[in-house]
Scaffold this active site. Structure first.
Site, PDB file in Angstrom:
ATOM      1  N   PRO A   1       0.827  -1.210   0.000  1.00 22.37           N
ATOM      2  CA  PRO A   1       0.000   0.000   0.000  1.00 22.37           C
ATOM      3  C   PRO A   1       0.865   1.266   0.000  1.00 22.37           C
ATOM      4  O   PRO A   1       0.903   2.032   0.970  1.00 22.37           O
ATOM      5  CB  PRO A   1      -0.805  -0.135   1.293  1.00 22.37           C
ATOM      6  CG  PRO A   1       0.129  -0.866   2.218  1.00 22.37           C
ATOM      7  CD  PRO A   1       0.905  -1.819   1.343  1.00 22.37           C
ATOM      8  N   LYS A   2       1.569   1.505  -1.110  1.00 25.37           N
ATOM      9  CA  LYS A   2       2.579   2.566  -1.156  1.00 25.37           C
ATOM     10  C   LYS A   2       2.035   3.846  -1.777  1.00 25.37           C
ATOM     11  O   LYS A   2       1.303   3.812  -2.766  1.00 25.37           O
ATOM     12  CB  LYS A   2       3.791   2.092  -1.955  1.00 25.37           C
ATOM     13  CG  LYS A   2       4.507   0.910  -1.309  1.00 25.37           C
ATOM     14  CD  LYS A   2       5.814   0.589  -2.008  1.00 25.37           C
ATOM     15  CE  LYS A   2       6.585  -0.486  -1.241  1.00 25.37           C
ATOM     16  NZ  LYS A   2       7.944  -0.693  -1.760  1.00 25.37           N
TER      17      LYS A   2
END
Length: 263
Positions: free
Chosen positions: A117-118
């Site tokens: 989840p960047k």
């Protein structure tokens, strides 16, 4: 370009100039500051996806600042985010809730390959005289500051090595062209070929500031439990799907108006 040529080259986007290189992804002199703290279990309950489970009595979060000066394909960058200790079918591990970093390649590769989840932001990790300092800025605003006394005491390496080898879990989501979910999977990956160069602990503090788009403060710091500073070489292993949400009997398709409510 012929169809066969497309298939041969179709590793990542853009086709003719991918945003990241093929693996394996080896990291040299990777440096961590990990501050473990206790938070509100109700907040964790709202964000940890089933079938993952967490210990409601402990309600722990690991806030991480990671400096990566030498990584195959990705170069030199830093990231920061929150990992929640969880269990999956009896196995303990960590669920990555959010990550922020300053390099396009690992943002694209992390999201597309594993499901990390960047998001783009500006984290740092540095030593200032006698203090190890980690920060996270989203735009012009500081949203996280972590500090630890520099190398006050050594930590048992066997314990740290065992923790690094635990499974890690990610929620990989890739939408279809109509906006509906095409991939919605729980992914497991491991750190491999770990060469642990040192681990230390010391007094620590962590401050989180509310931000609409970098909501790390949604898991408030109630009590600092521990902190560790780690240096290691390691390989980021590719993942495997351990749970497919779209293949579960209980699933149903969301209407367009329902999907809008998610946002």
């Amino acid at each position: 370009m012929r169809e066969n040529d497309v298939l041969k080259r179709a590793f990542a986007m853009p086709l003719t100039s991918p945003a990241y290189s093929p693996g394996p992804y080896r990291f040299v002199d990777r440096e961590y500051l990990i501050i473990t703290y206790r938070t509100d279990p109700a907040k964790l309950r709202a964000i940890v996806p089933e079938p993952l489970e967490f210990d409601e009595c402990e309600a722990l979060v690991k806030y991480e600042f990671i400096r990566m000066p030498d990584s195959n394909g990705f170069g030199d960058y830093t990231e920061s985010g929150q990992v929640i200790p969880v269990s999956f079918r009896g196995r303990k591990g960590g669920y990555t809730h959010c990550m922020f970093l300053n390099d396009e390649g690992p943002i694209a590769g992390g999201r597309e390959l594993w499901g990390f989840p960047k998001k783009l932001a500006q984290p740092t990790l540095r030593t200032e005289i006698d203090t190890l300092i980690g920060t996270l800025d989203y735009g012009p605003l500081r949203v996280a500051t972590g500090t630890m006394g520099y190398k006050h005491r050594e930590v048992e390496l066997a314990h740290v090595n065992a923790a690094l080898k635990e499974p890690n879990f990610l929620l990989k989501i890739i939408p279809h062209v109509d906006g509906s979910p095409r991939i919605c999977e729980l992914v497991e990956y491991h750190l491999e070929d770990i060469v642990l160069k040192g681990a230390w602990t010391g007094p620590a503090a962590l401050a989180l500031t509310p931000h609409a788009l970098a909501p790390v403060a949604e898991l408030p710091v109630l009590e600092i439990v521990s902190a560790v500073h780690i240096r290691a070489d390691l390989t980021l292993g590719l993942g495997k799907v351990v749970h497919d949400y779209l293949r579960q009997p209980a699933r149903r398709s969301l209407r367009a108006d329902e999907r809008a409510l998610v946002f």
